[in-house]
Design an enzyme around this catalytic site. Structure first.
Site, mmCIF file in Angstrom:
data_model
loop_
_atom_site.group_PDB
_atom_site.id
_atom_site.type_symbol
_atom_site.label_atom_id
_atom_site.label_comp_id
_atom_site.label_asym_id
_atom_site.label_seq_id
_atom_site.Cartn_x
_atom_site.Cartn_y
_atom_site.Cartn_z
ATOM 1 N N CYS A 164 -7.001 -3.292 6.699
ATOM 2 C CA CYS A 164 -8.311 -2.696 6.459
ATOM 3 C C CYS A 164 -9.271 -3.642 5.753
ATOM 4 O O CYS A 164 -10.478 -3.611 6.001
ATOM 5 C CB CYS A 164 -8.173 -1.402 5.670
ATOM 6 S SG CYS A 164 -7.405 -1.568 4.041
ATOM 7 N N CYS A 189 0.834 -1.203 0.000
ATOM 8 C CA CYS A 189 0.000 0.000 0.000
ATOM 9 C C CYS A 189 0.868 1.252 0.000
ATOM 10 O O CYS A 189 0.598 2.213 -0.735
ATOM 11 C CB CYS A 189 -0.930 -0.025 1.204
ATOM 12 S SG CYS A 189 -2.138 1.323 1.218
#
Length: 470
Positions: free
Chosen positions: A197, A99
């Site tokens: 997440c 990410c």
């Protein structure tokens, strides 16, 4: 005129204080939050709607603009999809590193310039700066090691570091909490997010079932000699080094030593010492403090985020684009897919992704994933290191090293040339190693390994012979 800077704001206390500190320092600050993942059942936590609202409210408190950038498609493509693929291959990926690489610094650095900004900032605990002596931008550990996050930032490029400001690198977490409370930020007491997440409940297997749309097959536990010990729940339920929650009783402690995705097996060992590795290899490298690695370099190497960095020597690997890491002391359970990051004097030299394993004795280090077929896409390699009277030969198939042993110099050949014969195959090697070495010998007869000698008369990994079986 104040310099314009865009701050990545997650809705947490760290990035909120980063924006506050930068505004105090005189920057013209704009906050931006990334929309990465939609989960209608997720009311709070990383990437939730609450996080976006908190970031917007902090920006309102600070009197700065706030924007939301939608990177959901890119996130699925570059982070979530590869994470699932790696797990299904029996590897141990770190999605936060991906990410950072592709979204929080990659896409972000391009987008902010489109919006008229030339600087970016985040709430990571690390430091960066320009080294006049080397002419390179560097990434350094945070002042307080307990919170240092430089490990997950090793993929930063020189261009990104030149644009980056990391205002939290000099602070401890309690100090950041105190600043947030003193400045009245609404998130001052908000808990830190600990979850991935897209896997907020920590159930990776449930996520993989949803992502793939199918049930993942169960497999078998096997001993180191291949003996079947009993059924396992499927390779995605296990990680290298795991002891608890295996779901099998052997009458003593057992540890996951190796995962074979092709055969859906999990190899167990009852000796924890068998988990330790002195040498590992890595690819997908990124160098920060140096332009490239041209020879051995003493570093501290960190094999996982919460792991203490250990003394090691890194050298160019046997295949271009790889690095060999030799630790002074063997490390417990390094797993393929994890990042290994190199430090020197507090500065990040660079890092890469672990691709295979070598045990403390330098012997068997992997499994051939497509055993029985020798495809054109995956070619055999042999590389070597020479001593005074012997040469150490390591054979690999693609990225997977399968055998390592020593042979004596072949007397009729020049001092820097050695040959491998079928009789020299390690009798203690695994079947896959024997099959590979037999294939090499049968296919090429007296396979000759040769290379240039270094000035001290021994082969270094920098200029070692690499024989490519094509």
């Amino acid at each position: 005129m104040a310099r314009k800077i865009m701050v990545g704001m997650s809705g947490g206390v760290d990035s909120s204080v980063a924006a506050y500190l930068l505004k105090k320092q005189g920057y013209e600050v704009t906050g931006v939050t990334f929309k990465l993942w939609d989960d209608p059942t997720l009311e709070s936590g990383c990437c939730s709607a609450d996080d976006v609202r908190d970031a917007a409210y902090v920006c309102q408190q600070l009197g700065i603009p706030h924007y939301v950038l939608n990177y959901k498609d890119l996130f699925r493509q570059e982070v979530v999809g590869p994470f699932a693929e790696e797990y299904l291959r029996g590897r141990t990926p770190n999605p936060c590193i991906s990410c950072n690489r592709y979204i929080k610094f990659g896409a972000f650095s391009h987008k902010l310039r489109e919006l008229g900004f030339d600087l970016m900032a985040t709430g990571h605990y690390a430091r960066c700066g320009y080294n006049e002596a080397t002419g390179r931008w560097e990434l350094q550990r945070a002042v307080h090691p307990q919170k240092d996050q430089s490990y997950v930032l090793y993929n930063l490029t020189q261009e990104q570091l030149a644009m980056l400001r990391l205002p939290l690198g000099e602070y401890s977490k309690p100090e950041i909490r105190a600043i947030a409370e003193e400045s009245g930020l609404v998130v001052a007491k908000k808990p830190d997010s600990q979850d991935i997440c897209f896997v907020p409940d920590g159930d990776y297997n449930a996520f993989l079932r949803r992502w793939t749309g199918k049930e993942l097959p169960a497999g078998q536990f096997v001993a180191e000699d291949g003996t079947v010990l009993g059924p396992n729940k499927g390779i995605t339920h296990y990680t290298i080094g795991q002891r608890k929650g295996l779901g099998i009783s052997l009458g003593c402690h057992a540890f996951v030593r190796r995962i074979n995705a092709a055969e859906n097996t999990v190899e167990l060992t009852t000796e924890e010492s068998r988990l330790f590795r002195r040498t590992i290899f890595a690819d997908d490298l990124n160098w920060i403090a140096i332009e490239d690695l041209h020879g051995p370099l003493e570093v501290e190497a960190k094999i996982r985020y919460a792991h203490r960095a250990a003394a090691a020597v890194i050298s160019p690997g046997p295949i271009p684009g790889t690095v060999r890491v030799d630790f002074m002391e063997a490390q417990r359970a390094p797993a393929p897919g994890q990042a290994v990051v190199f430090y020197r004097d507090g500065s990040v030299i660079g890092g890469g992704t672990k691709v295979n394993e070598v045990n403390a004795n330098g012997q068997h280090v992997g499994d051939i994933t497509n055993s029985g077929s020798w495809s054109d896409e995956v070619v055999p390699y042999v590389w070597l290191e020479a001593g005074e009277n012997t040469v150490s030969v390591t054979a690999s198939y693609g990225w997977i090293a399968v055998d390592s042993f020593s042979i004596r110099r072949a007397a009729p050949l020049p001092a820097d040339v050695y040959e491998v014969k079928p009789t020299l195959i390690n009798p203690n090697a695994t079947d896959s190693a024997k099959r590979l070495m037999t294939y090499l010998c049968d296919q090429y007869g007296k396979t000759v390994l040769s290379g240039q000698q270094s000035q001290d008369g021994a082969f270094g990994l920098t200029n070692a012979a690499v024989w490519r079986g094509t």
